[in-house]
Write an enzyme that holds these catalytic residues in place. Structure first.
Site, PDB file in Angstrom:
ATOM      1  N   LYS A  99      -6.559   3.937   4.851  1.00  0.00           N
ATOM      2  CA  LYS A  99      -5.805   2.730   4.531  1.00  0.00           C
ATOM      3  C   LYS A  99      -6.661   1.477   4.648  1.00  0.00           C
ATOM      4  CE  LYS A  99      -1.730   0.030   5.847  1.00  0.00           C
ATOM      5  NZ  LYS A  99      -0.577  -0.096   6.777  1.00  0.00           N
ATOM      6  N   ASP A 108       3.805  -2.593   4.213  1.00  0.00           N
ATOM      7  CA  ASP A 108       3.920  -1.177   3.883  1.00  0.00           C
ATOM      8  C   ASP A 108       4.909  -1.027   2.735  1.00  0.00           C
ATOM      9  OD1 ASP A 108       2.123  -0.522   5.833  1.00  0.00           O
ATOM     10  OD2 ASP A 108       3.623   0.034   7.322  1.00  0.00           O
ATOM     11  N   SER A 151       0.838  -1.204   0.000  1.00  0.00           N
ATOM     12  CA  SER A 151       0.000   0.000   0.000  1.00  0.00           C
ATOM     13  C   SER A 151       0.868   1.247   0.000  1.00  0.00           C
ATOM     14  CB  SER A 151      -0.920   0.007   1.230  1.00  0.00           C
ATOM     15  OG  SER A 151      -0.164  -0.084   2.426  1.00  0.00           O
ATOM     16  N   ASP A 162      -5.159  -1.743  12.311  1.00  0.00           N
ATOM     17  CA  ASP A 162      -4.522  -3.038  12.550  1.00  0.00           C
ATOM     18  C   ASP A 162      -4.933  -3.620  13.905  1.00  0.00           C
ATOM     19  OD1 ASP A 162      -3.282  -0.992  13.860  1.00  0.00           O
ATOM     20  OD2 ASP A 162      -1.256  -1.432  13.171  1.00  0.00           O
ATOM     21  N   LYS A 189       6.076  11.597  -0.326  1.00  0.00           N
ATOM     22  CA  LYS A 189       6.449  11.234   1.042  1.00  0.00           C
ATOM     23  C   LYS A 189       6.944   9.797   1.130  1.00  0.00           C
ATOM     24  CE  LYS A 189       3.492  14.472   3.572  1.00  0.00           C
ATOM     25  NZ  LYS A 189       2.433  14.614   4.601  1.00  0.00           N
ATOM     26  N   GLU A 190       6.472   8.963   0.232  1.00  0.00           N
ATOM     27  CA  GLU A 190       6.906   7.571   0.150  1.00  0.00           C
ATOM     28  C   GLU A 190       7.607   7.393  -1.193  1.00  0.00           C
ATOM     29  OE1 GLU A 190       3.200   5.607   2.621  1.00  0.00           O
ATOM     30  OE2 GLU A 190       2.938   6.074   0.512  1.00  0.00           O
ATOM     31  N   ASP A 233      -3.301   4.583  -3.496  1.00  0.00           N
ATOM     32  CA  ASP A 233      -4.480   5.303  -3.022  1.00  0.00           C
ATOM     33  C   ASP A 233      -4.416   6.788  -3.337  1.00  0.00           C
ATOM     34  OD1 ASP A 233      -6.875   4.396  -1.929  1.00  0.00           O
ATOM     35  OD2 ASP A 233      -6.463   5.335   0.000  1.00  0.00           O
TER      36      ASP A 233
END
Length: 1017
Positions: free
Chosen positions: A479, A503, A301, A718, A307-308, A337
């Site tokens: 998420k 992740d 995801s 989670d 940022k990622e 997403d």
């Protein structure tokens, strides 16, 4: 536009473009849109299915023929599950290229992406056709096939009970997803390995040695007794001249005691586990035969590629594609997403690089298989390498990877400035995700078919890009909603019985990680009751001293190992392999329990009496924690209604569609024990359904997010998801292989770290204030007592911030006012005080002894517990109250992932945030209090030094715990930021004025006032 007379719906046929690959030349030819399911085909299928059923009811001979046909279908299904579904390429003998299908409100369109290099495997269908168009076709056929399979199980039960050739009868396998050799396979007499090793357990529990665990338990009991005596003394000996301070301190101490009990006792039964990978191979991988290992769908995801970083995501995907597992059993789904074209293009480049990276990894068995971390590890990479060509191939591969990084960096640089007209695809069409809050669903298959082999000509695992539909006015659930979309898409396209979620910054560090998980999930005895296998989180790029406790080893190596001995570890969001059945809300099989369980068994959630069948069903209706999704109940209901009763079949199917959503293809997939897609399904229907199940309105009026899939209602989905599974009676397993299974990146910057802790704590507060709070939810279910303790502690720990910040302020107040929270104690009372501190230290030392955690890691955890408690946890409590009581929601902040940590430059970067105010204030207040207390003692004489030591001890306790925070404020060269200097001066001035008002230097005279008697006193 054309009118569909069969259903009265208007549809549009999309035009697709295909690139032909020849001898170095490319030519394009337009191809008609993908054909939809024809009405006559559907009618024919219905006719065939109903005819078979009617004939079976008329004639016993015809029933035998149907059984033979079903047996043939099941064997064909197993063969297709091994090799994977065969998708057409759309062109006879030629590859369809770069087709992106998007689902729009009124039409579907496909665009040719010249920049995207991979060849997709699936021909996409029109996305706008109604699901009802084919629900009577594929859905009913798959449903009927499932029911016939249930019927055949009863007929075959006597066949499976015969003894095997070696004269020994074994119980049938309870594993899910594959054939178990113990149960159904006839062994050859000379097959000694299978006779001996293959029937052995795939894993075992390794208890902690009694010489280590028993003293630990004794100290816990001793500490509990001393704590009770201490609290009794504190309550019965108030401080009259400082009653408010005493009362606050006692309340805080009682809360700390409750918090310690909730944290300590779930660690009473810690265990280790061992896996036997060789036995797994012997049982499910026989030479010369297709692998019988279960298929695994892997979810990655991502949201914001800025940022990622895409390079981080690419490394994660490459490590998945190179995993040591049968390629036809692995499918990687990447959820974007944020609908970013940057992510899509980076994934296209990644799929091309995978063609040379995957065979290199498997040829030389390298670890890890994420190229960024493989090429940067500081070890002798020639150790244990014997192929002369390895050094040459490694140099060539490193050069290829550097070129790949340059291409990815080029895409990132181009994405920094968004064009005014939005992103344009190479074919001239606008990118469907230009508006991230209003865009259609998108699916692209990059790898995993016969037309996309690696450089050695071997098949690669399937790689699928997914971006779910988003529209204004719909709740998308962040998420958790994205993960549920992946569950449905994967069920339609591949339907692996097990799921791994990662992740985007967590790569597979141990290529045998999936095999480690299968040792539990595919174990015939253990597997059926296991909902997930959780791996510990390990991190790269953390400074040597781990200043802000990023490794969190106390939690992963102590707390979760303790829970593994009860009902299993909590789900921590990544690095977890799920049983798909558990995610669908089904309850686990109930094993008959022995009568008369012991005290410890009852303490850990021992046996409970089982009532009659009617009592059980009525209990389910009364208690929401016990789900109604019981496969056995469905099976009994269908068979009891009569095998020929079409109305009963339709009723059962409609009830499942109400729970799982209006997709008969997806509903049929939920009832396939061994996973895989129905052999009667066509690629057009599968892709059409895949687009349908990621539409933003699909979950309306279903149980998604409440009983099925990832549970909504908290930013820490989670914890909530794992809690619901444990409340139903499932068990989880904690797997800690010697070589860490997964590794990720952690925010080493102070502000980023506090923001991450804030998000976790906010999620816990949301659960605490919801109906799923473990304090009152799930009683009457199968959640074990100590497991509930752990979940309660997980949800209430942010509340500890309130007594903690009060307790950290008390030393400064005592030093400034001359008061103290403890009265003058006797020698006996001082012994109990000393015993309490000694028991605290003894508990920590013995805990480190059995767990292997170092004292530095334990101390860093203690320090950050205070730092996070007085900052992030405090803000989480107030934000949670505002959200629940006032409806003020807080935005979800994605934790930044660093792509290159270098010399830990990020560690020393100062980013101001309001989270820094409370700990900064506490530091300054206690420092001012220490100065004031010492000054007062110097002025008052030696007799005042005795009471001062107790106050200074508590003040230094606060300062020492906040020392890493102080270092973070100072930066690399100890240059304090201006905001910290201004805040320090302001607070110091306030407390200096307060101190002057108290007037500590004025000598206190006990005689009469000077105004009354003048100079003649």
């Amino acid at each position: 536009m054309e009118e569909d007379s069969g259903h009265g719906q208007t549809t549009s046929r999309s035009q697709a473009s295909a690139m032909r690959q020849g001898n170095g030349e490319e030519g394009g030819a337009p191809v008609e849109g993908r054909p939809s399911l024809r009405a006559e085909d559907t009618n024919q299928r219905d006719t065939d299915g109903s005819g078979d059923s009617n004939q079976q009811s008329r004639s016993q001979d015809q029933a035998k023929k149907i059984a033979e046909r079903m047996s043939t279908w099941r064997s064909k299904s197993e063969r297709e599950e091994v090799s994977g579904p065969k998708y057409d390429s759309g062109l006879s003998g030629e590859l369809q290229r770069n087709v992106l299908t998007v689902r729009t409100q009124g039409r579907g369109h496909s665009g040719e992406l010249g920049a995207a290099s991979p060849d997709p495997k699936i021909s996409y269908a029109d996305a706008n056709q109604s699901t009802r168009e084919f629900s009577g076709g594929l859905g009913s056929v798959a449903w009927r096939e499932r029911v016939e399979g249930w019927k055949m199980k009863q007929d075959k039960s006597s066949v499976h009970s015969h003894p095997v050739t070696n004269g020994t009868s074994f119980p049938p396998s309870e594993g899910r997803g594959t054939t178990d050799f113990d149960a159904t396979t006839d062994y050859n007499a000379d097959d000694a390995l299978l006779n001996d090793e293959a029937r052995q357990p795939l894993s075992r529990k390794v208890p902690i040695p009694s010489s280590r665990i028993n003293p630990y338990r004794m100290v816990i009991i001793l500490r509990l007794i001393i704590l009770c005596i201490f609290l009794h003394y504190r309550l019965t000996n108030p401080v009259r001249n400082a009653y408010p301070l005493w009362l606050l301190s006692v309340i805080c101490e009682i809360w700390f005691a409750i918090s310690w009990i909730l944290d300590q006792f779930p660690k009473w039964f810690p265990i280790n586990r061992e896996t036997y990978l060789d036995r797994l191979s012997l049982r499910y991988e026989r030479e010369g035969e297709p692998s019988q290992l279960a298929a695994v769908d892997i979810f990655v995801s991502t949201v914001d590629p800025l940022k990622e970083p895409p390079l981080v995501t690419a490394n994660t995907v490459l490590s998945i594609l190179a995993v040591d597992y049968p390629v036809d059993k692995v499918c990687c789904y990447v959820s974007d997403d944020g609908a970013a074209m940057l992510t899509f293009e980076a994934l296209a480049e990644t799929s091309e690089f995978a063609r040379i990276w995957v065979p290199f990894c498997k040829k030389y068995s390298i670890e890890p298989r994420a190229p960024e971390w493989y090429f940067t590890q500081k070890i002798d990479y020639l150790k244990d390498k014997i192929q002369p060509s390895f050094a040459k191939d490694r140099r060539a591969m490193k050069r290829e990877y550097e070129e790949f990084k340059i291409r990815i960096n080029g895409l990132v640089a181009k994405a920094q400035k968004i064009p005014e007209e939005g992103w344009i695809m190479p074919d001239g069409m606008p990118w469907p995700g230009n508006n991230t809050r209003d865009h259609p669903g998108m699916i692209q298959v990059f790898l995993g078919h016969e037309g996309s082999p690696d450089s050695d000509g071997n098949e690669l695992p399937r790689l699928v890009y997914v971006s779910r539909e988003k529209r204004p006015g719909f709740q998308h659930h962040k998420k958790a909603g994205a993960m549920n979309s992946l569950v449905r898409v994967s069920a339609v396209l591949t339907n692996g019985p097990y799921l791994l979620n990662l992740d985007c910054d967590h790569y597979i560090n141990n290529s045998k990680a999936l095999r480690e998980a299968m040792c539990f999930l595919m174990d015939p005895n253990l597997g059926r009751s296991v909902c997930y296998v959780q791996f510990p989180q390990r991190f790269d790029g953390i400074d040597k001293n781990d200043r802000y406790a990023n490794r969190n080893t106390v939690f992963f190596d102590i707390n979760l190992r303790g829970l593994d001995g009860i009902q299993g570890p909590v789900y921590v969001g990544t690095g977890c392999v799920f049983n798909r059945t558990a995610l669908y809300g089904y309850e686990p099989p109930v094993k008959p329990k022995k009568k008369g369980g012991g005290f410890l068994s009852s303490l850990c959630g021992g046996s409970r009496k089982k009532g009659s069948k009617s009592d059980k069903k009525s209990h389910k209706k009364a208690d929401s924690t016990v789900p109604v999704f019981n496969l056995d109940d469905i099976e009994e209901g269908v068979e009891g209604a009569g095998y020929d009763d079409e109305k009963a079949l339709l009723t059962s199917q409609m009830s499942l569609e109400k729970r799982f959503g209006m997709s008969s293809v997806f509903v049929a997939s939920t009832l396939m024990e061994n996973g895989g897609v129905p052999p009667s399904a066509t690629p057009d229907i599968l892709l059409k359904e895949a687009i349908h199940v990621i539409s933003c309105g699909y979950e309306d009026k279903t149980d998604w997010g409440t009983e099925i899939g990832w549970i909504y209602g908290s930013v820490t989905e989670d914890i909530l998801t794992g809690f619901k599974m444990h409340a139903r009676g499932w068990k989880s397993v904690y797997c800690m292989p010697k070589l860490p299974a997964f590794k990720g990146s952690a925010p080493i910057n102070l502000s980023d770290r506090l923001n991450q802790v804030l998000r976790w704590a906010l999620g816990s507060v949301e659960i605490l204030l919801s109906r799923h709070c473990p304090i009152w939810y799930g009683y009457g279910g199968r959640l074990k007592f100590l497991e509930r303790f752990a979940y309660i502690n997980t949800t209430i720990y942010p509340i500890t911030a309130l007594p903690l910040i009060i307790y950290c302020t008390l030393p400064a107040i005592c030093l400034l006012t001359g008061k103290f929270i403890i009265p003058q104690i006797s020698n006996i009372a001082s012994i109990w005080f000393i015993s309490l501190f000694l028991s605290i230290f003894a508990t920590g030392i013995l805990e480190m002894r059995w767990s292997g955690v170092g004292i530095e890691e334990w101390w860093r955890n203690e320090q950050f517990w205070v730092i996070g408690g007085v900052s992030a946890h405090l803000f989480a409590v107030f934000q949670g109250l505002l959200k629940v009581l006032a409806g003020i929601d807080t935005n979800f902040t994605v934790t930044s992932k660093a792509s290159d940590d270098g010399d830990f430059a990020e560690l020393y970067m100062f980013k101001w945030t309001t989270l820094l105010i409370p700990p900064t204030t506490l530091l300054i207040v206690n420092l001012v209090g220490v100065v004031a207390g010492i000054s007062y003692a110097i002025n008052s004489g030696y007799q005042s030094w005795g009471p001062l030591f107790g106050k200074l001890f508590f003040a230094f306790w606060v300062i020492v715990h906040l020392y890493p925070f102080l270092k973070g404020l100072m930066g690399k060269q100890n240059r304090t930021p201006t905001i910290v200097v201004v805040w320090s001066i302001l607070l110091a001035s306030i407390f200096s004025l307060l101190w002057v008002r108290i007037d500590p230097f004025t000598t206190r005279v006990t005689g009469p006032a000077a105004e009354q008697c003048g100079i003649n006193c």
